[in-house]
Design an enzyme around this catalytic site. Structure first.
Site, PDB file in Angstrom:
ATOM      1  N   CYS A  35      -8.516  -7.983  11.595  1.00 53.86           N
ATOM      2  CA  CYS A  35      -8.991  -8.445  10.494  1.00 53.86           C
ATOM      3  C   CYS A  35      -9.251  -9.817  10.399  1.00 53.86           C
ATOM      4  O   CYS A  35      -8.337 -10.666  10.902  1.00 53.86           O
ATOM      5  CB  CYS A  35      -8.019  -8.194   9.111  1.00 53.86           C
ATOM      6  SG  CYS A  35      -8.350  -8.854   7.624  1.00 53.86           S
ATOM      7  N   CYS A  39      -4.314 -14.188   6.065  1.00 54.37           N
ATOM      8  CA  CYS A  39      -3.007 -13.888   5.415  1.00 54.37           C
ATOM      9  C   CYS A  39      -1.717 -14.274   6.090  1.00 54.37           C
ATOM     10  O   CYS A  39      -1.680 -13.619   7.169  1.00 54.37           O
ATOM     11  CB  CYS A  39      -2.903 -12.684   4.769  1.00 54.37           C
ATOM     12  SG  CYS A  39      -4.478 -11.761   3.915  1.00 54.37           S
ATOM     13  N   CYS A  42       0.657 -11.204   7.497  1.00 55.05           N
ATOM     14  CA  CYS A  42      -0.094 -10.064   7.971  1.00 55.05           C
ATOM     15  C   CYS A  42      -0.064  -9.823   9.294  1.00 55.05           C
ATOM     16  O   CYS A  42      -0.614 -10.901  10.105  1.00 55.05           O
ATOM     17  CB  CYS A  42      -1.374  -9.721   7.402  1.00 55.05           C
ATOM     18  SG  CYS A  42      -2.060  -8.223   7.851  1.00 55.05           S
ATOM     19  N   CYS A  79      -2.799   7.442   0.593  1.00 54.57           N
ATOM     20  CA  CYS A  79      -3.473   6.263   0.548  1.00 54.57           C
ATOM     21  C   CYS A  79      -3.881   6.054   1.980  1.00 54.57           C
ATOM     22  O   CYS A  79      -3.325   6.240   2.898  1.00 54.57           O
ATOM     23  CB  CYS A  79      -2.573   5.266   0.097  1.00 54.57           C
ATOM     24  SG  CYS A  79      -1.594   5.667  -1.541  1.00 54.57           S
ATOM     25  N   CYS A 112      -5.989   7.180  -2.705  1.00 53.61           N
ATOM     26  CA  CYS A 112      -6.142   6.043  -3.024  1.00 53.61           C
ATOM     27  C   CYS A 112      -6.688   5.375  -1.691  1.00 53.61           C
ATOM     28  O   CYS A 112      -6.218   5.765  -0.690  1.00 53.61           O
ATOM     29  CB  CYS A 112      -4.840   5.417  -3.315  1.00 53.61           C
ATOM     30  SG  CYS A 112      -4.554   3.574  -3.560  1.00 53.61           S
ATOM     31  N   CYS A 172      -4.575  -0.116  -8.643  1.00 54.42           N
ATOM     32  CA  CYS A 172      -3.290  -0.466  -8.100  1.00 54.42           C
ATOM     33  C   CYS A 172      -3.251  -1.945  -7.504  1.00 54.42           C
ATOM     34  O   CYS A 172      -3.735  -2.054  -6.557  1.00 54.42           O
ATOM     35  CB  CYS A 172      -3.079   0.673  -6.953  1.00 54.42           C
ATOM     36  SG  CYS A 172      -1.384   0.496  -6.033  1.00 54.42           S
ATOM     37  N   ARG A 247       5.912   0.847  -8.241  1.00 55.55           N
ATOM     38  CA  ARG A 247       6.271   1.491  -6.905  1.00 55.55           C
ATOM     39  C   ARG A 247       7.131   0.402  -6.092  1.00 55.55           C
ATOM     40  O   ARG A 247       6.545  -0.505  -5.750  1.00 55.55           O
ATOM     41  CB  ARG A 247       4.840   1.721  -6.073  1.00 55.55           C
ATOM     42  CG  ARG A 247       3.666   2.662  -7.066  1.00 55.55           C
ATOM     43  CD  ARG A 247       2.506   2.943  -6.208  1.00 55.55           C
ATOM     44  NE  ARG A 247       1.517   3.581  -7.234  1.00 55.55           N
ATOM     45  CZ  ARG A 247       1.770   5.075  -7.500  1.00 55.55           C
ATOM     46  NH1 ARG A 247       2.623   5.843  -7.044  1.00 55.55           N
ATOM     47  NH2 ARG A 247       0.761   5.591  -8.381  1.00 55.55           N
TER      48      ARG A 247
END
Length: 343
Positions: A35, A39, A42, A79, A112, A172, A247
């Site tokens: 990616c 972040c 991450c 998901c 999801c 979400c 969640r």
């Protein structure tokens, strides 16, 4: 006070949900690593030196087999996550994802996806394929956000959420605790979520899993949340967004059974099962089965809407709660009830 907060949250929880039902969800990384985002927490960013090695997108058949196993193990929501900044012009990859969504949906599971930023047309195609929900977390408050990520703006995230909502897909959206934020930032995140035009149908509360090689771990920015951080956040989310699925997400492995029980009492009514959550460890399914048995919990069926409350006149509660930030206090005003609680 903590005990009063838990009592109020548990009361609100019982207005709209069966407190013994906890939805079991499975999250599969269908495209790991590589990616371009930065972040700081991450492990999948190309800008950080972590143990993650980029892998190509999984085949449709592989994903559908994983979904079948998840359903057999008790999951009612499946998901799929891809480590991308945005879906962009990945037409071939997107077509395969649409096939995945159709296949999982045909199994009777809630479907999801979390694929980065989406435009409205892409969201509409996902809806047509049978996507039930789209995950796109805000992570933290608008004010603290630039300390966590610089390659995507807060408004970029809100735009994707708006596109998802316009397409008729449930939202979400949640955050992560202990990114180095202050309590006011946690309030800011909940304020943003609770004052959207519609509350998210799903709010994941994640406990930071600090991974070697990520700036947040190497720079000593943060540490793992404790049970009180998590319980306060869950309880407050439950009060200000009463019809939302709250969640208990990443980082659950760090908490004991009794600590997880406290979070269920605070209003959490969903977990992610399986031994891995994207790239981080997660409790084994057998351990969760034992926990459910001890606590008298059962799995929540797919596509089960919140029940209508009988606590208020006309069986309604306002979906747009008023939130005021004053001396670290959230004030929540409902149609027929008012609750004030410290976060």
């Amino acid at each position: 006070p903590m005990m009063e907060l838990l009592y109020r949250a548990a009361t609100v929880h019982r207005m709209y949900f069966n407190p013994t039902e906890v939805q079991q969800c499975t999250l599969l990384s269908i495209k790991t690593g590589g990616c371009s985002e930065d972040c700081k927490y991450c492990s999948q960013s190309v800008q950080h030196k972590t143990f993650i090695k980029p892998t190509p997108q999984m085949k449709v058949k592989e994903v559908l087999e994983a979904a079948k196993r998840a359903k057999e193990a008790g999951s009612t929501r499946f998901c799929m996550g891809a480590a991308w900044r945005e879906l962009g012009n990945k037409k071939n990859a997107f077509n395969h994802i649409l096939d995945m969504v159709k296949g999982v949906n045909s199994m009777g599971l809630e479907v999801c996806c979390t694929l980065g930023m989406l435009n409205l047309e892409q969201a509409k195609q996902l809806k047509e394929a049978g996507l039930a929900a789209y995950n796109h977390n805000l992570d933290t408050s608008r004010e603290y956000y630039p300390q966590v990520i610089s390659t995507r703006s807060y408004d970029d995230r809100l735009e994707t959420i708006a596109n998802v909502r316009k397409a008729g897909i449930s939202v979400c959206c949640g955050g992560i605790l202990r990114l180095g934020e202050k309590e006011i930032d946690r309030i800011g995140l909940l304020h943003t979520l609770a004052t959207l035009d519609e509350h998210p149908e799903s709010v994941p509360i994640n406990a930071l899993v600090a991974i070697d090689g990520t700036p947040i771990k190497e720079d000593g920015m943060a540490n793992e949340p404790d049970v009180w951080d998590m319980s306060r956040m869950i309880a407050t989310a439950r009060i200000v967004m009463p019809r939302t699925m709250v969640r208990l997400s990443a980082g659950r492995l760090a908490f004991s059974e009794s600590e997880q029980a406290l979070m269920f009492m605070a209003g959490a009514n969903s977990i992610f099962n399986g031994d891995k959550l994207l790239t981080t460890p997660n409790p084994e399914m057998s351990e969760d089965a034992q926990l459910f048995s001890k606590l008298g919990l059962v799995g929540k069926p797919a596509h089960l809407a919140p029940q209508e409350s009988t606590y208020f006149e006309n069986n309604e509660i306002s979906n747009s709660s008023e939130l005021e930030k004053n001396d670290m206090e959230i004030v929540v005003t409902h149609t027929s009830a008012k609750a004030s609680t410290k976060i």
